[in-house]
Design an enzyme around this catalytic site. Structure first.
Site, PDB file in Angstrom:
ATOM      1  N   GLY A  17       0.801  -1.230   0.000  1.00 39.06           N
ATOM      2  CA  GLY A  17       0.000   0.000   0.000  1.00 39.06           C
ATOM      3  C   GLY A  17       0.832   1.276   0.000  1.00 39.06           C
ATOM      4  CG  ASP A  63       2.321  -5.296  16.975  1.00 36.10           C
ATOM      5  OD1 ASP A  63       1.749  -4.221  16.696  1.00 36.10           O
ATOM      6  OD2 ASP A  63       1.759  -6.218  17.596  1.00 36.10           O
ATOM      7  CG  ASN A  90       1.889   4.084   5.994  1.00 35.78           C
ATOM      8  OD1 ASN A  90       1.051   4.748   5.402  1.00 35.78           O
ATOM      9  ND2 ASN A  90       2.052   2.767   5.753  1.00 35.78           N
ATOM     10  CE1 TYR A 156      -8.358   4.514   9.130  1.00 38.24           C
ATOM     11  CE2 TYR A 156      -9.686   6.283   8.197  1.00 38.24           C
ATOM     12  CZ  TYR A 156      -8.535   5.515   8.190  1.00 38.24           C
ATOM     13  OH  TYR A 156      -7.564   5.744   7.241  1.00 38.24           O
ATOM     14  CE  LYS A 160      -5.624   6.730  10.015  1.00 36.28           C
ATOM     15  NZ  LYS A 160      -4.166   6.468   9.934  1.00 36.28           N
ATOM     16  CB  ILE A 193      -4.874   6.141  -1.743  1.00 39.33           C
ATOM     17  CG1 ILE A 193      -4.748   7.583  -1.208  1.00 39.33           C
ATOM     18  CG2 ILE A 193      -3.756   5.788  -2.703  1.00 39.33           C
ATOM     19  CD1 ILE A 193      -4.705   8.667  -2.232  1.00 39.33           C
ATOM     20  CE  LYS A 194      -8.924   3.459  -8.466  1.00 40.09           C
ATOM     21  NZ  LYS A 194      -8.659   3.669  -9.893  1.00 40.09           N
ATOM     22  CB  THR A 195      -4.081   0.722  -0.521  1.00 39.40           C
ATOM     23  OG1 THR A 195      -5.092   1.020   0.450  1.00 39.40           O
ATOM     24  CG2 THR A 195      -3.303   1.968  -0.847  1.00 39.40           C
TER      25      THR A 195
HETATM   26  P1  NAD Z   1      -2.942  -1.181   3.842  1.00 34.87           P
HETATM   27  O1  NAD Z   1      -3.915  -1.986   4.630  1.00 34.87           O
HETATM   28  O2  NAD Z   1      -2.752  -1.482   2.404  1.00 34.87           O
HETATM   29  O3  NAD Z   1      -1.503  -1.192   4.548  1.00 34.87           O
HETATM   30  C1  NAD Z   1      -1.378  -1.009   5.930  1.00 34.87           C
HETATM   31  C2  NAD Z   1      -0.134  -1.704   6.395  1.00 34.87           C
HETATM   32  O4  NAD Z   1      -0.059  -1.551   7.815  1.00 34.87           O
HETATM   33  C3  NAD Z   1      -0.150  -3.215   6.101  1.00 34.87           C
HETATM   34  O5  NAD Z   1       1.049  -3.601   5.472  1.00 34.87           O
HETATM   35  C4  NAD Z   1      -0.297  -3.837   7.488  1.00 34.87           C
HETATM   36  O6  NAD Z   1       0.332  -5.104   7.615  1.00 34.87           O
HETATM   37  C5  NAD Z   1       0.377  -2.780   8.361  1.00 34.87           C
HETATM   38  N1  NAD Z   1      -0.014  -2.920   9.762  1.00 34.87           N
HETATM   39  C6  NAD Z   1      -1.268  -3.137  10.276  1.00 34.87           C
HETATM   40  N2  NAD Z   1      -1.206  -3.280  11.603  1.00 34.87           N
HETATM   41  C7  NAD Z   1       0.101  -3.157  11.953  1.00 34.87           C
HETATM   42  C8  NAD Z   1       0.800  -3.206  13.176  1.00 34.87           C
HETATM   43  N3  NAD Z   1       0.161  -3.451  14.337  1.00 34.87           N
HETATM   44  N4  NAD Z   1       2.137  -3.013  13.183  1.00 34.87           N
HETATM   45  C9  NAD Z   1       2.797  -2.784  12.016  1.00 34.87           C
HETATM   46  N5  NAD Z   1       2.202  -2.752  10.820  1.00 34.87           N
HETATM   47  C10 NAD Z   1       0.858  -2.926  10.789  1.00 34.87           C
HETATM   48  O7  NAD Z   1      -3.397   0.332   4.056  1.00 34.87           O
HETATM   49  P2  NAD Z   1      -2.999   1.672   3.278  1.00 34.87           P
HETATM   50  O8  NAD Z   1      -4.177   2.073   2.477  1.00 34.87           O
HETATM   51  O9  NAD Z   1      -1.672   1.546   2.635  1.00 34.87           O
HETATM   52  O10 NAD Z   1      -2.948   2.683   4.521  1.00 34.87           O
HETATM   53  C11 NAD Z   1      -1.735   3.195   5.048  1.00 34.87           C
HETATM   54  C12 NAD Z   1      -2.080   4.347   5.983  1.00 34.87           C
HETATM   55  O11 NAD Z   1      -2.760   5.380   5.250  1.00 34.87           O
HETATM   56  C13 NAD Z   1      -3.022   3.962   7.111  1.00 34.87           C
HETATM   57  O12 NAD Z   1      -2.663   4.646   8.287  1.00 34.87           O
HETATM   58  C14 NAD Z   1      -4.379   4.439   6.620  1.00 34.87           C
HETATM   59  O13 NAD Z   1      -5.264   4.697   7.669  1.00 34.87           O
HETATM   60  C15 NAD Z   1      -3.968   5.702   5.891  1.00 34.87           C
HETATM   61  N6  NAD Z   1      -4.927   6.150   4.884  1.00 34.87           N
HETATM   62  C16 NAD Z   1      -5.232   5.380   3.822  1.00 34.87           C
HETATM   63  C17 NAD Z   1      -6.138   5.835   2.886  1.00 34.87           C
HETATM   64  C18 NAD Z   1      -6.522   5.027   1.696  1.00 34.87           C
HETATM   65  O14 NAD Z   1      -7.484   5.427   1.019  1.00 34.87           O
HETATM   66  N7  NAD Z   1      -5.837   3.960   1.361  1.00 34.87           N
HETATM   67  C19 NAD Z   1      -6.752   7.085   3.066  1.00 34.87           C
HETATM   68  C20 NAD Z   1      -6.416   7.851   4.161  1.00 34.87           C
HETATM   69  C21 NAD Z   1      -5.492   7.376   5.071  1.00 34.87           C
END
Ligand code: NAD
Length: 256
Positions: A17, A63, A90, A156, A160, A193-195
């Protein structure tokens, strides 16, 4: 010279992601990157991909909810690379559930990753960075840290929003006005964001997917690289005047 040449950066949740894109871009721009995640195989693969492209990266199992894990990751980073310049908090998780159906256990689990993780990371990074003369901490919040959303994500949103104001308090605490640690702290607020996180949400609900897309006036949903570029700026010395600030990258979602 890369834009973050010679800097050492830890990025949490970097196996996939947004964190993966940040790791790849920072490494391409000259940083030594610690890819930290609970996902061991995917994390190793991300670090390996960066090395194949000629960058410097190691993977550390991590973790963010565990203080011991933070001590270990910062310790290993310092012994491998000598200093810590950049931390990107992140890692994050999402739950979609009405407040009325959310258990206290689910609430606490989300807070432990999204908020305790950011607190612990900031705490241990400050300790390491103030020793070596300063650094930059980037906390990944969300549009959902600025506005509420009508899609059953109250826990959530609360987490945030906490990240957003914790960031401002930490920035002031680290500033010349207070402890003079020469550490800048900023938050980033992505739109959708597309993840994997979002794909999972969209897969189950076509209406929800359409709603997310139409909430971006710019007309499209972002890609991980769109967020990686703002993190690169905040990690670099180009952003030396930026601290305690919120960087919104949301295609205009919160503009109206
Ligand atoms: P994702 O789920 O693709 O990746 C998140 C990563 O965090 C994963 O690799 C997961 O294994 C790791 N993770 C989860 N729990 C963990 C822990 N306890 N310790 C260590 N690592 C851990 O998500 P993403 O979309 O890449 O999101 C990344 C960040 O961006 C997050 O904080 C999310 O809230 C934020 N965010 C994402 C979006 C979006 O649309 N994708 C929008 C706003 C904010």
């Amino acid at each position: 010279m890369g834009r973050v040449e010679g800097k050492t950066a830890i990025i949490t949740g970097a196996a996939r992601g947004l964190g993966k894109a940040m790791s790849q871009l920072l490494a391409k721009e000259g940083a030594r990157v610690v890819v930290a995640d609970i996902l061991e195989d995917a994390g190793r693969e991300t670090a390996e991909e960066i090395r194949r492209e000629g960058g410097r990266a190691i993977f550390l199992g991590h973790d963010v909810t565990s203080e011991d894990s933070w001590s270990e990751v910062i310790g290993k980073t310092l012994s491998e690379f000598g200093k810590l310049d950049v931390l990107v908090n992140n890692a994050g998780i999402q739950i979609i559930k009405e407040i009325a159906d959310t258990t206290l256990e689910e609430w606490r689990r989300l807070m432990s990753v999204n908020l305790d993780g950011v607190f612990l990371g900031t705490k241990h990074a400050i300790r390491a960075m103030r020793e070596s003369g300063g650094g930059s901490i980037v906390n990944i919040s969300s549009v959902a840290g600025i506005i509420g959303t009508a899609d059953d994500t109250a826990a959530y949103v609360a987490s945030k929003g906490g990240v957003r104001l914790f960031t401002k308090a930490a920035a002031l605490e680290c500033s010349k006005l207070c402890h003079d640690y020469n550490i800048r702290v900023n938050s980033v607020h992505p739109g959708v964001i597309k993840t994997d996180m979002v794909a999972g949400m969209m897969a189950h609900d076509e209406e929800f997917k359409k709603k997310l897309e139409s909430s971006h006036p710019i007309g499209f949903l972002g890609q991980p690289i769109d967020i990686a570029y703002i993190v690169l700026y905040l990690a670099s010395d180009e952003s030396r005047l930026a601290t305690g600030a919120e960087f919104v990258i949301d295609g205009g979602w919160t503009a109206s």
